[in-house]
Scaffold this motif. Structure first.
Motif, PDB file in Angstrom:
ATOM      1  N   ASP A 155       1.443  -1.442  -0.007  1.00  0.00           N
ATOM      2  CA  ASP A 155      -0.084   0.174   0.176  1.00  0.00           C
ATOM      3  C   ASP A 155       0.636   0.957   0.330  1.00  0.00           C
ATOM      4  O   ASP A 155       1.981   1.303   0.929  1.00  0.00           O
ATOM      5  CB  ASP A 155      -0.427  -0.145   0.241  1.00  0.00           C
ATOM      6  CG  ASP A 155      -1.475   0.954   1.336  1.00  0.00           C
ATOM      7  OD1 ASP A 155      -1.808   1.499   0.457  1.00  0.00           O
ATOM      8  OD2 ASP A 155      -1.845   1.381   2.263  1.00  0.00           O
ATOM      9  N   GLN A 156       0.633   2.081  -0.702  1.00  0.00           N
ATOM     10  CA  GLN A 156       1.698   3.102  -1.191  1.00  0.00           C
ATOM     11  C   GLN A 156       0.766   4.953  -0.165  1.00  0.00           C
ATOM     12  O   GLN A 156       1.557   5.824   0.192  1.00  0.00           O
ATOM     13  CB  GLN A 156       1.616   3.939  -2.084  1.00  0.00           C
ATOM     14  CG  GLN A 156       2.218   2.926  -3.249  1.00  0.00           C
ATOM     15  CD  GLN A 156       2.787   3.773  -4.546  1.00  0.00           C
ATOM     16  OE1 GLN A 156       3.197   4.798  -4.623  1.00  0.00           O
ATOM     17  NE2 GLN A 156       2.683   2.863  -5.808  1.00  0.00           N
ATOM     18  N   ALA A 157      -0.645   4.216   0.330  1.00  0.00           N
ATOM     19  CA  ALA A 157      -0.952   6.079   0.915  1.00  0.00           C
ATOM     20  C   ALA A 157      -0.460   5.616   2.346  1.00  0.00           C
ATOM     21  O   ALA A 157      -0.377   6.503   2.494  1.00  0.00           O
ATOM     22  CB  ALA A 157      -2.481   5.079   1.367  1.00  0.00           C
ATOM     23  N   ALA A 158      -0.229   4.584   2.892  1.00  0.00           N
ATOM     24  CA  ALA A 158       0.052   4.289   4.435  1.00  0.00           C
ATOM     25  C   ALA A 158       1.195   5.211   4.798  1.00  0.00           C
ATOM     26  O   ALA A 158       2.171   6.631   5.086  1.00  0.00           O
ATOM     27  CB  ALA A 158      -0.400   2.656   4.864  1.00  0.00           C
TER      28      ALA A 158
END
Lengths: 134, 382
Positions: free
Chosen positions: A69-72
């Motif tokens: 996941d890139q958002a975290a």
């Protein structure tokens, strides 16, 4: 030679069915009395149910082994505690009061900030209430 | 025995195909009903889980200076005061806020040293220099220009040189990251001022125990927001929207009742056919088995298809409809990369809600028919 439904050949008296002649069968109208389409129907039903089971399996695998996941990490880097689920400027976006130069008043006639008590008391044209006379 | 069962399946399919329109309509109604119910449940579960996981990456506590007039900037030295308290491992003065552009409001944040060090590693984002900015995918620019006008306490114009990846939309969709000097100018902050203070604590579960001590250490009144409060804020917002979505269940329940009534009516209408089968030697068990098989051939794929459609709607790779319909986005909405792993309980719940009354109706009407005299069935059916 014309062979259509309304062709003259079909109007010949020799082809008229008589009460004693065997009843014409209904070829090709109901092949195997609809059992073949029923087989297809069963096949479609089984396929759809199997696909649903596959979807469940895929979801379980994705839940156990989530993709990277890139958002975290980005949220960790910028250090904000709010998400872009709701557009900026909406009250629902703000988990805590946001420091903002945007005007949050509900109406343009309302004061920009809550007035302080002392200036309000000094400037307000209050009438001194008179004592009630008997 | 196996052949007999297969023959029963085939015969049930054959009977369904005698009324293909009614069969198709029944399947479509059940499928759409399933989709409607499952989409809401799946979406709310996925949003809650994703929000919670993402917020775990944010600060444990946020300290803000407050006055009767609202929030006030804090001095950057306030971070040193916070770090004196045992248990606080990191204090980060934040410069951020909401400002307007000609198109819409955006959230701006200053690219401090910590942010850039982490962003370079995780998303290959370089630090913006003065006059430049990094923007999320939802920040619109004029077509011929890469410049963005931001109206805050002051008005500044920045050039968008980089974009956050679309995979980070849930955090950055309408975010603009500026050089700290530009952000201060825009938000009206002096050189050593910040908007608030983000704190990380050693034991996040015990963060609330630090609140009284934190409130005492600053020389001015503060408001401290915890992560739990932030979570609660989002949970309340989703709950409110979920409550509105639950209103859809009222017509869904009515539709389910109508479907059940239609099934019973269909069975009553087929009395003469059942009477004929019984007269030909079918046992009561055969009759009940046939009706249940017929119901299963229609109901199971319809519900399975509806559940798959709901899953695709929620977890499609570029899903933006939820933002548009439910969360207030208009021209553009963030692409929702939601957490998976909740389908099994939702699928079971929805399938149970729909299948139990449907199969119960079929079973009851089949048992009534199976227990009847074939002569009566033939007579009443005619």
């Amino acid at each position: 030679m014309p062979t259509g439904k309304h062709s003259p050949a079909n109007n010949r008296p020799g082809l008229e069915p008589t009460p004693d002649s065997p009843r014409p069968s209904e070829p090709d109208r109901l092949p195997l009395d609809r059992l073949v389409p029923a087989g297809w129907l069963l096949g479609i039903a089984l396929t759809v149910v199997s696909l649903c089971v596959l979807t469940l399996t895929y979801d379980t695998v994705r839940g156990v082994f989530p993709p990277p996941d890139q958002a975290a990490p980005v949220l960790h880097a910028i250090g904000l505690n709010e998400l872009a689920l709701v557009p900026s400027g909406r009250p629902a976006r703000r988990p805590v009061l946001t420091p903002s130069p945007i005007d949050w008043r509900y109406g343009p006639v309302l004061p920009r900030q809550a007035p302080e008590v002392i200036p309000l008391l000094k400037t307000a044209p209050f009438d001194t209430p008179r004592a009630a006379t008997p | 025995m196996r052949h007999r069962r297969y023959a029963q399946f085939l015969w049930a399919g054959r009977e369904l195909l005698t009324h293909p329109g009614a069969t198709l309509l029944m399947a479509l109604s059940m499928g759409l009903l399933t989709t409607m119910m499952a989409t809401g449940l799946l979406l709310s579960q996925a949003l809650t889980a994703t929000t919670s996981r993402l917020l775990d990456q944010g600060p444990d506590l946020v300290v803000r200076r407050v006055t009767p007039n609202g929030g006030q900037p804090i001095s950057s030295q306030a971070a040193d005061l916070a770090l004196k308290i045992p248990g606080i491992t990191e204090a980060r003065p934040r410069i951020w806020g909401t400002v307007s552009t000609p198109q819409a409001a955006v959230t701006v944040v200053a690219a401090d040293r910590d942010a850039i060090a982490r962003l370079t590693i995780t998303a290959a984002i370089q630090a913006p220099v003065r006059g430049e900015a990094v923007a999320g995918s939802g920040v619109h620019l004029p077509e011929t220009d890469a410049h963005l006008v931001l109206h805050g306490t002051d008005t500044i114009t920045v050039r968008i040189t980089q974009r956050f990846p679309q995979e980070t939309d849930l955090a950055t969709h309408d975010l603009v990251m500026l050089h700290p000097d530009d952000a201060r100018r825009l938000l009206g902050l002096a050189l050593d001022e910040a908007c608030d203070l983000a704190l990380a604590v050693f034991h996040p579960d015990e963060a609330e125990a630090l609140l009284p001590e934190l409130a005492r250490v600053f020389p001015w009144p503060v408001h401290i927001a915890t992560r739990q409060e932030t979570r609660k804020h989002y949970a309340t917002a989703f709950g409110r929207r979920g409550g509105l979505a639950a209103l859809l269940y009222i017509p869904a329940v009515i539709a389910l009742a109508l479907l059940t009534a239609a099934v019973i009516r269909q069975h009553i209408g087929s009395r003469s056919r059942v009477g004929l089968l019984k007269a030909l030697g079918w046992t009561s068990r055969d009759i009940v088995g046939l009706q249940i098989t017929k119901a299963a051939i229609v109901g199971l794929p319809a519900i399975a298809g509806g559940l798959m459609l709901a899953y695709a709607l929620v977890y499609a790779p570029s899903q933006t409809w939820a933002g548009m319909l439910l969360l207030g986005w208009q021209e553009t909405a963030p692409i929702m990369h939601l957490d998976a792993g909740f389908a099994a309980p939702v699928f079971l719940e929805v399938a149970g809600i729909l299948l139990i009354p449907y199969l119960a109706a079929v079973l009851w009407s089949s048992l009534v028919q199976a227990a009847s005299n074939p002569h009566d069935l033939l007579n009443r059916g005619n």
